[in-house]
Write a protein that holds these residues in place. Structure first.
Motif, short mmCIF file in Angstrom:
data_model
loop_
_atom_site.label_atom_id
_atom_site.label_comp_id
_atom_site.label_asym_id
_atom_site.label_seq_id
_atom_site.Cartn_x
_atom_site.Cartn_y
_atom_site.Cartn_z
N PHE A 164 42.76 36.32 40.14
CA PHE A 164 42.61 37.11 39.48
C PHE A 164 41.30 37.40 39.31
CE2 PHE A 164 45.01 38.41 35.50
CZ PHE A 164 46.45 38.74 36.05
N ARG A 165 40.19 36.37 39.64
CA ARG A 165 38.85 36.39 40.18
C ARG A 165 39.01 37.21 40.68
NH1 ARG A 165 37.41 31.27 39.55
NH2 ARG A 165 37.34 31.74 36.90
N TYR A 167 41.09 39.08 43.07
CA TYR A 167 41.77 40.50 42.90
C TYR A 167 40.71 41.29 41.64
CZ TYR A 167 44.84 43.60 40.71
OH TYR A 167 45.83 44.77 41.09
N GLY A 168 40.26 40.78 40.87
CA GLY A 168 39.88 41.79 39.91
C GLY A 168 38.38 42.65 40.98
N THR B 82 35.56 36.07 34.42
CA THR B 82 36.33 35.12 34.26
C THR B 82 36.84 36.63 33.17
OG1 THR B 82 36.29 33.09 34.72
CG2 THR B 82 38.69 33.87 33.75
N ILE B 85 37.07 40.00 34.02
CA ILE B 85 37.58 40.53 34.82
C ILE B 85 39.42 40.71 34.43
CG2 ILE B 85 38.90 39.57 37.44
CD1 ILE B 85 36.12 40.35 37.56
N TYR B 86 39.21 39.73 33.45
CA TYR B 86 40.76 39.89 32.87
C TYR B 86 40.14 41.00 31.98
CZ TYR B 86 42.22 34.62 32.63
OH TYR B 86 42.77 33.63 32.95
N LEU B 88 38.73 43.64 32.74
CA LEU B 88 39.54 44.80 33.81
C LEU B 88 40.60 45.57 34.20
CD1 LEU B 88 37.30 46.27 35.74
CD2 LEU B 88 37.07 44.70 37.64
N VAL B 89 41.45 43.93 34.57
CA VAL B 89 42.58 44.08 34.81
C VAL B 89 43.41 44.86 34.28
CG1 VAL B 89 44.86 42.39 35.62
CG2 VAL B 89 42.80 42.03 36.49
N ILE B 92 43.08 48.13 33.44
CA ILE B 92 43.17 48.96 35.31
C ILE B 92 45.29 48.94 34.97
CG2 ILE B 92 44.62 48.59 38.03
CD1 ILE B 92 41.68 47.33 38.38
#
Lengths: 230, 111
Positions: A164-165, A167-168, B82, B85-86, B88-89, B92
């Protein structure tokens, strides 16, 4: 602005359907380019000289720097990992900066990142079993054996956070780049977006490649040497 | 009322209107939720700033260890990222591949 992964064509094998997507095609293009570079280097260096000069010296210094970098994390016993991680490093780096060549980066597709991260998970356990099998299986039962399912869930979450790191970061760069492209008028298309590309494709791409490899190596190093620490 | 290519023929008219109303509400709240997720993701910047400040402190105290401090700092920044980013995902997913909206649309169109 279209961010979906387009499906180019599909192949049917029996009753199983396989989709060839845009990111898969870009992946093949990048792999082909890397293989061509490797063949070119092999033809150029037909005979290795004892005292390297020019092109050979450049390549040898790159390989030496990378081997030293891998050795500093996993020790001399697992130094064979340097070749795998050099491949991964080259592949992710070229994928991340492929946005400069009007391609959708393959690393902006989660399926490709998770496959690399799952290989890292396999390598973590392979190296841990290779160096100290008994201690590794015992560390899954810490602090008491009732914690086994929680430890296993922790193992599964590791490739997810690792992928995820990457990909994001790459996908958010893609979104921001295409937002800016859809916003600006046509006569500004050729100069100012270069700054955006320099940051999101070159800088963030190279940094995320480095972070991906470093975190994989740190995890492998921690698990391979858990005999005295954990 | 937005136009659909087809409406589920087994759906009563008043239910269809209600479902379209719900769809609009779900879309609005997804956008708000995505904004909150991005805000929470951006708050990891405070932690990252702290990491960078500590690294600068360490380099000022021990300039000869600059290389290894920088490497460790980049690793720490990556790990601290991390959580962001979670978020952000999730944002999205809410904006581009929202499962609730897709379920409602398939309920309305009957496809």
């Amino acid at each position: 602005m279209d961010l979906t992964i387009r499906n180019l064509w599909s192949i049917e094998i029996g009753n199983f359907q396989m989709y060839i997507t845009e990111s898969l095609r870009n992946l093949w293009i990048i792999s082909g380019a890397l293989i061509l570079i490797a063949i070119f280097v092999r033809i150029k260096l037909k005979r290795f000289k004892q005292i390297p000069t020019g092109f050979q010296a450049l390549l040898e210094s790159i390989i030496t720097i990378f081997e030293k970098y891998v050795r500093s994390f996993v020790g001399d016993r697992l130094a064979f990992l340097a070749y795998w991680f050099f491949t991964v490093f080259a592949f992710i780096l070229i994928s991340n900066i492929s946005g400069l060549f009007f391609m959708r980066p393959p690393t902006a597709d989660w399926s490709i990142n998770i496959s690399i991260a799952v290989v890292t998970l396999v390598l973590i356990h392979f190296c841990a079993i290779k160096t100290n099998a008994r201690e590794h299986f015992r560390s899954l039962l810490r602090p008491v054996f009732l914690f086994l399912p929680i430890n296993l869930i922790g193992e599964v979450s590791r490739p997810i956070s690792l992928s995820f790191r990457l990909y994001g970061n790459i996908f958010s760069g893609l979104i921001l780049t295409s937002l800016i492209y859809s916003m600006i008028p046509w006569f500004l298309m050729f100069g100012p977006p270069l700054i955006i590309h320099a940051y999101f494709d070159l800088f963030a791409g190279a940094l995320q490649t480095f972070i991906f490899c470093t975190i994989s190596l740190v995890l492998i190093g921690v698990f391979a040497s858990n005999d005295e620490t954990a | 009322m937005p136009e659909f290519a087809q409406i589920n023929p087994y759906l009563l008219d008043e239910y269809a209107v209600q479902l379209v109303d719900t769809l609009g509400r779900v879309m609005v709240f997804s956008v708000i939720a995505a904004a909150i997720a991005v805000f929470v993701a951006a708050s990891t910047a405070f932690g990252q700033g702290r990491i960078a400040a500590q690294a600068i402190d360490a380099i000022a105290r021990q300039p000869e260890a600059r290389g290894s401090i920088t490497n460790t700092m980049i690793l720490g920044l990556g790990l601290a990222e991390t959580g962001g980013i979670y978020g952000l995902v999730v944002a999205i997913l809410l904006l581009f591949a929202n499962p609730l909206v897709n379920n409602l649309i398939s309920l309305i169109t009957g496809v």
